[in-house]
Design a protein around this motif. Sequence first.
Motif, PDB file in Angstrom:
ATOM      1  N   VAL A 261       0.855  -1.191   0.000  1.00 58.21           N
ATOM      2  CA  VAL A 261       0.000   0.000   0.000  1.00 58.21           C
ATOM      3  C   VAL A 261       0.888   1.237   0.000  1.00 58.21           C
ATOM      4  N   THR A 262       0.551   2.191  -0.851  1.00 58.61           N
ATOM      5  CA  THR A 262       1.304   3.436  -0.925  1.00 58.61           C
ATOM      6  C   THR A 262       0.566   4.532  -0.168  1.00 58.61           C
ATOM      7  N   PHE A 263       1.245   5.113   0.820  1.00 66.35           N
ATOM      8  CA  PHE A 263       0.718   6.225   1.613  1.00 66.35           C
ATOM      9  C   PHE A 263       1.543   7.474   1.309  1.00 66.35           C
ATOM     10  N   THR A 264       1.019   8.625   1.705  1.00 57.69           N
ATOM     11  CA  THR A 264       1.904   9.772   1.889  1.00 57.69           C
ATOM     12  C   THR A 264       2.514   9.620   3.280  1.00 57.69           C
ATOM     13  N   ARG A 265       3.591  10.308   3.525  1.00 59.38           N
ATOM     14  CA  ARG A 265       4.236  10.191   4.840  1.00 59.38           C
ATOM     15  C   ARG A 265       3.305  10.665   5.957  1.00 59.38           C
ATOM     16  N   CYS A 266       2.518  11.682   5.659  1.00 60.78           N
ATOM     17  CA  CYS A 266       1.575  12.182   6.657  1.00 60.78           C
ATOM     18  C   CYS A 266       0.528  11.126   6.987  1.00 60.78           C
TER      19      CYS A 266
END
Length: 617
Positions: A261-266
């Motif tokens: 899964v790809t998230f933003t760092r936030c």
Amino acid sequence: MDVLQMRSIPEDMVQYKLFLVQTNGMSSQQTEERLKHLTEEMLAKVAQLLVQYIWQDQPFNLKYHPEKGDVPAHIGGSTRYGDNIEDEWFIVYLLLHLTELFPELAARVEDNDGDFLLIEAADHLPKWLNPDTSENRVFIYRGELHILPCPSKSSSIGFSLDVVPSLAQALVLLSAHPEVCLASPKIRSAIYKFMTYPEKIKANLHRAHCFIPAGVASVLAQRPDLVAPAVSAFYLRDPVDLQACRSFKTFPPDTRVLASVTFTRCLYAQLQQQQFTPDRRSDFDLPPRSHPRYKAHELGTKLAHGFEILCSKSRLPSSEANTPVSCNPQWKNFLESLKKNGYFRGQLEGSAFHKELLRCAEIFFKQSVASKSSSISAGEEILQLLHNSPLNLEEFKKLESQLPPEDSDSWLEVTSQDLEQLLQEASGKEEEEDTKEEEAGYSLVAVSQGMKDFLNAMSSHEGAETPWSLQIQPFSFDPGSMANALDKLLGGKEEELDANETEEGSSGPAEMSAAETLDSLKSYMDQMDQELQSTNVGKSFSQTNYKACVNNDSSRSPTGDGLLTEEAEEEIQPLDIDVNLVANLLESLSSQAGLAGPASNLLQSLGIQIPPNSDPS
């Protein structure tokens, strides 16, 4: 900026407007047609950047806005960025990029703080510029930051401080004198240090392995951006939301698979840092913390709860909401703009990559181009994707062995050195580029000399001035000139004449008083020295090797042979002021144990950098 207008902008929202700099006598209808055409052209230009971007809350969007009051017709939009301030800076980058590509447009961008760009450049702003005088003066034009000036002795161009220019007046001045309105290099540098895009887009992403229901994996494979509303739903959950998670009707836990899964760092930080124990009735059981896949199970459980919460508040949309974008009259022109701007990267129509790019373009069109009336909630989109895409659990099981490696989350841990660097950057100080310069900054001579310069410096009416405050705006005060001015106001000349008449006689009372004061002070000092000789206070100070110094000068010896008597040697032991000063400062720093305190604050305000204490003792 007007206070009422600032309050109308929510705290986590940024608003942006793009105006035609010159209308050249165009009618309102011609202006509308031109702005609508520019809207499609601009979105097509940045589509390649935006389709890969994961927004925290709302995406970047542009719409035509007709003239209203003293606000000319323009292209505008607003975006909620929630807790991710990077979304706001990315929008600033987009505006810089778009005004460079379309020089006929000038942009304004504001949030709840007003012209927030000025806040980042506060140390370099002209003295007259503040929130009360910046209204309608700050623009992004031709890819650069511009500030409409005030008239000065060297130039009559600009608006005086007591005048708030209308947007129309401001645009006229901007188009006529762009070189005069260009912000100073220091102001622009303070803003542009945040503009490390598009490279920063990938740098702000974090890829992690998660055990999630197959339905969630299917949705994210088609719409990676839907991870944002799911994380927000979990992050902002309440007890009512969790009631829907007692029995997972949409995403049953027995279908869990391992997926990337790809998230933003936030988003990743929001999910990772939350302490959460799932309800036993949900059948989401976590393995022991020592389990090698514990983090993947924990992240997947939290993410699944977020998706379930979204779907529990929605229902499958009607068939009208599922109308293909090709039925929208704007889609055809938008698609042509995409082709003209090289969005499809030369891929053959009908190829797998071309279809994927087309699908992303359709999603982007719905979010940023199509009218808001046709938009649906995130939960409805998820249910729609599940309805249109049958699950293949075995296929997802096969993909588990082919997952790309996950990213390290060491960036979540901030060391003391990292924190110090962040604080220095926030205070406007630049790191030394050369190691030798850093070592010079650690010089103990610099510490003692800096303190001496500080103590010998003349203060202003605002109190003690550090080197940093002096760099901003020095203020000098001459007490002699002030006394002379008071003498003239209070009739000091008559007193001066009376003093001249008695000058030829005996000494005046002022001279007698000064002499008596000096004698009295010497007497006090002698008494103090005598009292201190009977104590151990002197032993606490470092002293110079005075005996060796005197041996080199026999003329200063009471006996004339270059040697001091034992009593004289005990009485005359000068202190090494520099060594005592540095020793006391270092002792104070050590007692602070790395925390903020008087010694570190004083040295930092003087521009003196002290390295961390490497001696644990």
